[in-house]
Design an enzyme around this catalytic site. Structure first.
Site, mmCIF file in Angstrom:
data_model
loop_
_atom_site.group_PDB
_atom_site.id
_atom_site.type_symbol
_atom_site.label_atom_id
_atom_site.label_comp_id
_atom_site.label_asym_id
_atom_site.label_seq_id
_atom_site.Cartn_x
_atom_site.Cartn_y
_atom_site.Cartn_z
ATOM 1 N N ILE A 145 0.534 -1.058 -0.108
ATOM 2 C CA ILE A 145 -0.076 -0.007 0.028
ATOM 3 C C ILE A 145 0.961 1.310 0.123
ATOM 4 O O ILE A 145 0.513 2.193 -0.344
ATOM 5 C CB ILE A 145 -0.982 0.077 1.120
ATOM 6 C CG1 ILE A 145 -2.064 -0.915 0.994
ATOM 7 C CG2 ILE A 145 -1.571 1.189 1.373
ATOM 8 C CD1 ILE A 145 -2.456 -1.761 2.345
ATOM 9 N N ASP A 146 2.001 1.164 0.876
ATOM 10 C CA ASP A 146 2.874 2.510 0.712
ATOM 11 C C ASP A 146 3.353 2.548 -0.577
ATOM 12 O O ASP A 146 3.496 3.782 -0.968
ATOM 13 C CB ASP A 146 4.002 2.025 2.069
ATOM 14 C CG ASP A 146 4.573 3.306 2.449
ATOM 15 O OD1 ASP A 146 3.882 4.338 2.412
ATOM 16 O OD2 ASP A 146 5.341 3.177 3.303
#
Length: 674
Positions: A415-416
Site C-alpha cells: 500500500i505504501d
C-alpha cells in the site's frame, strides 16, 4: 550480481571506529556546528538552497538507469552475509571467491569490542555476532586470532549461543551445533488451519508468512550436515550448552505457548507419516506457486534462502529449474565493492526509490514532461501488478491494481509503494494520459479496498492485527504482523487528497485515525522509518493536503515538537534506540534524510520563514558534498522496529532534494499538475 552505484560506499570506514565515537552520543547532544554562527539573509539562503537543489537534481538524474528506474544500495547487517555463506555450505556450493569477499565485508563491520551491531554506531547484537563469527570460521579465521577471540568472549559474556535468537540457532542446528530438540517446534500441519482459525498462516505478516512456511518443512525434516569445526568457544559451558530454564507461569501467554510447544515436540514423535507427508507437499506447492519470475520469493532474501533449503530437503536437486532460478536470484542480491568485498542486500527497492526520485525531481522544478520523468513513469506503469496475491485472502472481491517495492514481487504489492507511485504520477504530464489515468484509477481503488477497520492502512494486508503470532516462542526475530501505521496511512491520505477524495468518508476515516494516533508529545510513531521524525514528516503533509488548516491544534503540537528536538547544528536526527528507549525519541546525530523529513513537515505546516526551517535548510546546504549528494552512514530506514534496520543509500539524496525543492518552489498541491 551488481556493482555498487553509490560513489561513497567504498569510502565507508570500519564500524569499529564508528562504534567508538557514535556510542558516545547521548540524547540532547548535537553534532558539530555549522561553519559560521550567523545564518545567511533570506535572499542568500534562498540562493544557497536553489544551488544545492540544482546540484542534487543533477546527481540524481545521472544515477537513473537507462530503463528508467533508480535503485540505491539497501544496507542492513552482516547476518545477511553470514546466512548466505551458511546456505552455500549447507548445499555444498560454497566457493573460495564468495567466501573471501563476504569475509572482507564482515570483518570490516566488526566493532572494537569484538561484537557486530545491526545498525551503524549501534550496540553489539548477540545473534549477529554469533552468525558473523561462524561465517568467519567458514572463511578460515582461527578461534585464537585476536578479532575472533574478542568476538567469542563477547558472546560468552552475553550468555552464549543459548541466548541467541531462534533463527540463529536454526542455522546452527543445520550443522549439529545446536539440537533440534531445543528449538521451538513449527509443524507443517500449520498449513491445514483454516483462514478463520487463530494462528493460521494468514494471521502472520507477509514477510513472516513467506519465511514460516518453508521453515515448517525444515523443522519437520531436522537435517544435520557434518560440522566443519566445533563451536565450543561460543558456549558459556560446552558441557551444558542449553542450561534448563523454568517455564513461565501457565496463567500468561508465554507460559501457555511454552507448554503448547512441549506438546508439539511430543507430536513430532508420533505425527502420522501420511499426514506429515501431505502437509510438506502442500508446503512445497505453496512455496513454488509464490516463486517470482526472477526466481526469488517476495523479492526479499530470507524467504528465498529458507525456500531453497526446504525444497532441497524435499528432493529438489540443485539443477531443478526452480532451484536454479532461486539460487540465481540470490546472486542478484550481492553488491560487490571496489575493494573486493561483497555485501548481500536483504531486498532491493527500485519501485520505492523510483517513485521517490520522481517526486523529488518534480518538486525541485523539473518540467513535468522532462524525458527522465517520463521514462521513469513508463517503467513504473509496466511494473503495475494486475493479478491477485495473498492480500486477496482478506479481500477476495477486490480487483487488483498496485505496486510492489521490488523488481519482482507480484504476490505482495504494498500500500505504501502504491500511494507514493500515484503521487509521483500526478507530478508528470504523460503523453498517454488515458493509460496513466487507468492505472491511477486501479491503484486508488485497490488502496481504498485495503483499508483496515478503524480507518487506517497497514503495509501489505488488511486487518492483519492478531496479537497471537507475536506470542509464539518461535517468533523472536522481530515484528511478525502488519497492523496499520501512521506513516503508511498518511501516504494514503495524501494520495487520496491528490485524487480529489479529501472529503470521501474513507479518507476522513484515515484522518481521524491519524489524529487519534498522535503521541502526547505531538509526534507520530514511525513504523517504516526512524522514527518519530519520519512519522511526523509523513503525517503533516497528508493532513494539510487533505485540507486541515495549519492552525489545527494537532499540526501546531507537531510543529512545536519538531522545534524542541532540532539539533544545535540546525539538523535533525533520531537514533534507532528510540524504538525501545523513550529518552532517544527525536534525538540523535543530524542526518540528511531526517533533516529533510522535519523540513517537509514544517514546510507543509506553513513554517517556511521560521527559524527552524531556515536553520535546517542552511544545514543541508552546508553539508552537501561537491557531487550534490550527502554523507549518511546512519540507518534511517526500518524493517522491524529496533530488530531490523535499514540504510537506504538513496534516502540521503531524494529526501533532501524534496525538502529543498519545496523550500524553493513551494508546496505541491492537488490538481497542480494534471
Amino acid at each position: 550480481m551488481t556493482a555498487t552505484t553509490d560513489g561513497s560506499a567504498g569510502a565507508v570506514g570500519p564500524r569499529a571506529a564508528a562504534a567508538s565515537t557514535t556510542n558516545e552520543l547521548r540524547p540532547g547532544a548535537a553534532a558539530a556546528a555549522l561553519d559560521g554562527t550567523a545564518l545567511p539573509d533570506a535572499s542568500g539562503l534562498d540562493e544557497a538552497a536553489a544551488r544545492a537543489a540544482e546540484r542534487a537534481a543533477g546527481h540524481l538524474l545521472a544515477r537513473q538507469d537507462p530503463e528508467g528506474w533508480w535503485k540505491g544500495d539497501l544496507e542492513t547487517n552482516v547476518t545477511m552475509d553470514a546466512e548466505d555463506l551458511l546456505l552455500r555450505q549447507f548445499l555444498g556450493i560454497l566457493d573460495a571467491d564468495t567466501t573471501h569477499a563476504a569475509a572482507l565485508h564482515i570483518r570490516r563491520e566488526q566493532r572494537e569490542d569484538g561484537a557486530w551491531a545491526t545498525f551503524y554506531g549501534g550496540p553489539g547484537d548477540l545473534s549477529a555476532t554469533v552468525e558473523a563469527y561462524v561465517a568467519l570460521r567458514l572463511a578460515g579465521d582461527l578461534p585464537d586470532a585476536p578479532h575472533m577471540a574478542r568476538a567469542s568472549a563477547w558472546v560468552r559474556a552475553g550468555g552464549g549461543i543459548a541466548s541467541a535468537r531462534v533463527f540463529t540457532r536454526i542455522w546452527l542446528a543445520l550443522f549439529g551445533w545446536w539440537r533440534w530438540e531445543d528449538l521451538p517446534e513449527l509443524p507443517p500441519e500449520l498449513l491445514f488451519l483454516p483462514k478463520w482459525f487463530p494462528l493460521n498462516i494468514y494471521d502472520f505478516g507477509c514477510w513472516a508468512r513467506q519465511t514460516i512456511v518453508p521453515l515448517t518443512v525444515v523443522s519437520a525434516k531436522r537435517p544435520v550436515r557434518p560440522a566443519p569445526f566445533p563451536l565450543d568457544e561460543l558456549h558459556t559451558d560446552p558441557a551444558l550448552p542449553n542450561p534448563p530454564r523454568p517455564l513461565a507461569p501457565a496463567t500468561g501467554w508465554d507460559g501457555l505457548f511454552q507448554r503448547l510447544d512441549k506438546a508439539l515436540h511430543l507430536y513430532h514423535r508420533v505425527a502420522p507419516r501420511a499426514l506429515r507427508r501431505t502437509a510438506m507437499n502442500q508446503a512445497a506447492r505453496w512455496i513454488i506457486e509464490r516463486q517470482e519470475n526472477d526466481g526469488c520469493w517476495g523479492g526479499i532474501q530470507p524467504p528465498a534462502v529458507y525456500s531453497v533449503i526446504a525444497l532441497h530437503l524435499l528432493g529438489y536437486d540443485l539443477q531443478h529449474p526452480v532451484m536454479r532460478a532461486g539460487l540465481a536470484s540470490l546472486d542478484r542480491f550481492a553488491v560487490w565493492r571496489e575493494d573486493g568485498s561483497r555485501m548481500v542486500e536483504a531486498c532491493q527497492s527500485p519501485v520505492w526509490d523510483t517513485c521517490l526520485a520522481v517526486i523529488a525531481l518534480a518538486d525541485a522544478g523539473l518540467e513535468p514532461d522532462h524525458p527522465a520523468l517520463l521514462k521513469a513513469v513508463d517503467w513504473m506503469l509496466d511494473e503495475e501488478i494486475t493479478r491477485t496475491g495473498d492480500w486477496s485472502v482478506r479481500r477476495p472481491e477486490l480487483p487488483p491494481g498496485g505496486w510492489a517495492f521490488e523488481f519482482h514481487n507480484d504476490n505482495y504489492p504494498d500500500i505504501d509503494d502504491t500511494a507514493e507511485v500515484l503521487l509521483a504520477f500526478r507530478r508528470v504530464r504523460h503523453p498517454d494520459p488515458a493509460r496513466l489515468e487507468a492505472a491511477v484509477a486501479r491503484g486508488a481503488r485497490w488502496t481504498l479496498g485495503m483499508q483496515s477497520k478503524g480507518g487506517a492502512w497497514g503495509a501489505f494486508d488488511a486487518d492483519n492485527t492478531s496479537a497471537l503470532p507475536n506470542k509464539l516462542p518461535f517468533c523472536d526475530f522481530g515484528e511478525v504482523i502488519d497492523p496499520p501505521s501512521a506513516d503508511v496511512t498518511a501516504h494514503v491520505v495524501e494520495m487520496l487528497a491528490f485524487e480529489g477524495l479529501a472529503r470521501d468518508p474513507r479518507t476522513r476515516g484515515g484522518i481521524d485515525w491519524l489524529l487519534a494516533a498522535q503521541e502526547p508529545n505531538g509526534a507520530w510513531f514511525g513504523r517504516w522509518g526512524v522514527n518519530h521524525v519520519y512519522g511526523t514528516g509523513s503525517v503533516l503533509p497528508a493532513l494539510t493536503a487533505a485540507g486541515l488548516p495549519v492552525s489545527h491544534p494537532a499540526i501546531r503540537r507537531a510543529v512545536h515538537w519538531l522545534g524542541t528536538v532540532q539539533n544545535e547544528d540546525g539538523g535533525w536526527g533520531e537514533d534507532l534506540r528510540s524504538y525501545h528507549d523513550e529518552t532517544w525519541i527525536g534525538r540523535g546525530a543530524s542526518t540528511a534524510s531526517q533533516t529533510a523529513w522535519a523540513l517537509i513537515a514544517l514546510l507543509a505546516a506553513g513554517e517556511r520563514d521560521s527559524d527552524p526551517v531556515r536553520r535546517g535548510v542552511a544545514w543541508l546546504a552546508e553539508t552537501q558534498r561537491e557531487d550534490g549528494s550527502w554523507d549518511e552512514p546512519y540507518f534511517t530506514g526500518t524493517g522491524f522496529p529496533w530488530d531490523f534496520s535499514i540504510n537506504y543509500h538513496l534516502y540521503r539524496l531524494v529526501f533532501p532534494l524534496t525538502a529543498l525543492g519545496r523550500y524553493v518552489h513551494g508546496e505541491p498541491s492537488p490538481g497542480k499538475v494534471r
